[in-house]
Motif scaffolding. Structure first.
Motif, short mmCIF file in Angstrom:
data_model
loop_
_atom_site.label_atom_id
_atom_site.label_comp_id
_atom_site.label_asym_id
_atom_site.label_seq_id
_atom_site.Cartn_x
_atom_site.Cartn_y
_atom_site.Cartn_z
N GLY A 297 10.42 -11.68 38.30
CA GLY A 297 10.65 -12.50 39.48
C GLY A 297 12.11 -12.52 39.87
N LYS A 298 12.99 -12.57 38.87
CA LYS A 298 14.43 -12.57 39.17
C LYS A 298 14.83 -11.28 39.89
CE LYS A 298 17.65 -13.91 36.13
NZ LYS A 298 18.63 -13.82 35.01
N ALA A 299 14.31 -10.14 39.43
CA ALA A 299 14.62 -8.87 40.08
C ALA A 299 14.17 -8.87 41.53
CB ALA A 299 13.97 -7.72 39.30
N ALA A 300 12.98 -9.44 41.80
CA ALA A 300 12.48 -9.51 43.17
C ALA A 300 13.34 -10.46 44.01
CB ALA A 300 11.03 -9.97 43.16
N PHE A 301 13.75 -11.56 43.41
CA PHE A 301 14.62 -12.53 44.08
C PHE A 301 15.95 -11.89 44.47
CE2 PHE A 301 17.93 -15.86 43.39
CZ PHE A 301 17.61 -16.71 44.43
N VAL A 302 16.56 -11.20 43.52
CA VAL A 302 17.84 -10.54 43.78
C VAL A 302 17.69 -9.47 44.85
CG1 VAL A 302 19.59 -9.04 42.74
CG2 VAL A 302 18.80 -11.07 41.51
N ALA A 303 16.59 -8.72 44.81
CA ALA A 303 16.36 -7.68 45.82
C ALA A 303 16.19 -8.28 47.21
CB ALA A 303 15.13 -6.85 45.44
N ALA A 304 15.47 -9.40 47.30
CA ALA A 304 15.28 -10.06 48.59
C ALA A 304 16.60 -10.55 49.17
CB ALA A 304 14.30 -11.22 48.43
N LEU A 305 17.48 -11.02 48.32
CA LEU A 305 18.80 -11.44 48.77
C LEU A 305 19.66 -10.24 49.17
CD1 LEU A 305 19.47 -14.21 46.13
CD2 LEU A 305 19.30 -14.57 48.59
N ARG A 306 19.57 -9.18 48.37
CA ARG A 306 20.37 -7.98 48.65
C ARG A 306 20.03 -7.43 50.03
NH1 ARG A 306 18.52 -4.70 44.94
NH2 ARG A 306 19.77 -5.66 43.30
N ALA B 197 11.47 -21.08 45.21
CA ALA B 197 11.14 -22.27 44.42
C ALA B 197 11.64 -22.16 42.98
CB ALA B 197 9.64 -22.51 44.43
N GLN B 198 11.93 -20.94 42.53
CA GLN B 198 12.35 -20.75 41.13
C GLN B 198 13.87 -20.70 40.98
OE1 GLN B 198 9.50 -17.94 38.87
NE2 GLN B 198 9.16 -17.39 41.02
N TYR B 199 14.59 -20.90 42.07
CA TYR B 199 16.05 -20.92 42.02
C TYR B 199 16.54 -22.24 42.60
CZ TYR B 199 20.95 -19.62 42.73
OH TYR B 199 22.31 -19.59 42.69
N ARG B 200 17.38 -22.92 41.83
CA ARG B 200 18.00 -24.15 42.31
C ARG B 200 19.50 -24.03 42.15
NH1 ARG B 200 14.39 -24.63 44.88
NH2 ARG B 200 12.81 -26.25 45.05
N GLY B 201 20.20 -24.25 43.27
CA GLY B 201 21.65 -24.13 43.26
C GLY B 201 22.34 -25.45 43.53
N PHE B 202 23.67 -25.39 43.59
CA PHE B 202 24.44 -26.62 43.80
C PHE B 202 24.04 -27.32 45.09
CE2 PHE B 202 28.43 -26.38 40.95
CZ PHE B 202 27.69 -25.84 39.91
N GLY B 203 23.67 -26.54 46.10
CA GLY B 203 23.27 -27.14 47.37
C GLY B 203 21.95 -27.87 47.31
N ASP B 204 21.18 -27.64 46.25
CA ASP B 204 19.90 -28.34 46.05
C ASP B 204 20.06 -29.59 45.20
OD1 ASP B 204 18.28 -26.28 47.34
OD2 ASP B 204 18.74 -25.04 45.59
N TRP B 205 21.24 -29.78 44.61
CA TRP B 205 21.47 -30.89 43.69
C TRP B 205 22.45 -31.88 44.28
CZ3 TRP B 205 22.94 -26.79 39.48
CH2 TRP B 205 21.78 -26.16 39.03
N ASP B 206 22.30 -33.14 43.91
CA ASP B 206 23.33 -34.11 44.26
C ASP B 206 24.44 -34.05 43.22
OD1 ASP B 206 22.35 -35.47 42.02
OD2 ASP B 206 21.33 -37.02 43.19
N VAL B 207 25.48 -34.84 43.42
CA VAL B 207 26.65 -34.77 42.52
C VAL B 207 26.26 -35.14 41.09
CG1 VAL B 207 28.87 -35.88 42.00
CG2 VAL B 207 28.36 -35.12 44.33
N ALA B 208 25.38 -36.12 40.93
CA ALA B 208 24.96 -36.52 39.58
C ALA B 208 24.27 -35.37 38.86
CB ALA B 208 24.05 -37.74 39.66
N ALA C 102 21.42 -20.45 54.31
CA ALA C 102 20.36 -20.04 55.23
C ALA C 102 19.68 -18.77 54.74
CB ALA C 102 20.92 -19.85 56.64
N ALA C 103 20.47 -17.82 54.24
CA ALA C 103 19.89 -16.59 53.69
C ALA C 103 19.02 -16.89 52.49
CB ALA C 103 21.01 -15.62 53.32
N LEU C 104 19.47 -17.81 51.63
CA LEU C 104 18.70 -18.20 50.46
C LEU C 104 17.35 -18.78 50.87
CD1 LEU C 104 18.48 -18.74 47.40
CD2 LEU C 104 19.83 -20.81 47.75
N ASP C 105 17.33 -19.56 51.92
CA ASP C 105 16.09 -20.20 52.36
C ASP C 105 15.15 -19.23 53.07
OD1 ASP C 105 16.74 -22.63 51.26
OD2 ASP C 105 17.67 -23.41 53.08
#
Length: 260
Positions: free
Chosen positions: A149-158, A105-116, A94-97
């Motif tokens: 962008g990664k730095a901004a992404f990490v800061a937003a999560l922090r 849109a530039q980060y995809r994690g295990f929760g965004d992928w199916d098992v395959a 939920a925090a990621l979203d």
């Protein structure tokens, strides 16, 4: 004076396990020597409890705890299957979203992928990938944008209390907990232990620096770690041979130094 208890803490992928094949076979001689000497080996990985529980038993290490999901949790001894439920994974997703959409849109994690897709991204068989999907504490994923962008992404999560740590394959998100912190927690259960730690990636650095003796195992799949605190004083050593062969060489060196 009696020799202090020896504890081994080890990363898995790229260290005890081959980066590409996930085999531990070349490390078997050293694992057998450690088992014969009754020396605990504590696995410390970004893998889930569902992944580590059967692997720990396969390695003959069910009697020891394991550090799971990059330090976000501990799997206690004796479980061939992990406990169901628990953790803050839904809260983490939920925090990621809530991150700005252009960054999300530039980060995809295990929760965004199916098992395959997890199997494709990790090289795991689908049965193992299904275990990797059973997350409780953390979210590994891939960043597709630039460093700014990664730095901004990490800061937003922090700002939401979420930390991001680089591993050998993925950028992993969690609400905290580190391999080093869990190592200290487990070591406190023993009387004045001598701690040896082995790893290959940035998320292992604190664990290696905190140990009495650390080994950086070569992993050609990613850039080498910069010099760590303790290397100039001989507390941290580099092993040029990668993966489980390098792990075996490091442990043989430890056993020789301890006269075992």
């Amino acid at each position: 004076m009696p020799r202090p208890a020896l504890l081994i803490f080890t990363d898995l992928d790229g260290t005890l396990l081959d980066h590409d094949t996930y085999s531990h076979a070349p490390a078997r001689p050293a694992l057998d020597r450690l088992r014969a000497a009754a020396i605990p080996v504590i696995l410390a990985s970004s893998k889930t409890a569902a992944e580590i529980a059967p692997l720990r038993c396969e390695l003959g290490l069910c009697a020891f705890p394991a550090i799971v999901e990059n330090g976000a949790g501990i799997l206690e001894p004796g479980r061939a299957e992990p406990p169901q439920g628990g953790g803050r994974y839904a809260e983490l997703r939920a925090a990621l979203d809530r991150v700005p959409a252009a960054l999300r849109a530039q980060y995809r994690g295990f929760g965004d992928w199916d098992v395959a897709e997890i199997a494709r991204r990790t090289g795991l068989p689908e049965t193992h990938a299904a275990r990797a999907a059973r997350r409780q504490h953390s979210e590994p994923g891939l960043w597709s944008g630039d460093d700014t962008g990664k730095a901004a992404f990490v800061a937003a999560l922090r700002a939401q209390g979420v930390t991001a740590r680089e591993g050998g394959r993925f950028l992993t998100l969690s609400f905290g907990g580190t391999k080093a912190g869990r190592m200290a927690e487990i070591a406190a259960r023993h009387r004045t232990p001598f701690i040896v730690a082995l790893g290959d990636a940035a998320n292992d650095a604190e664990m290696l620096e905190q140990a009495d003796m650390g080994f950086v195992i070569a992993n050609p799949a990613h850039p080498p770690l910069p010099m760590l605190r303790g290397e100039p004083h001989g507390h941290i050593h580099r092993i040029d041979t990668p993966g489980p062969k390098g792990w075996n060489a490091a442990i043989e060196r430890v056993m020789t130094e301890f006269g075992m």
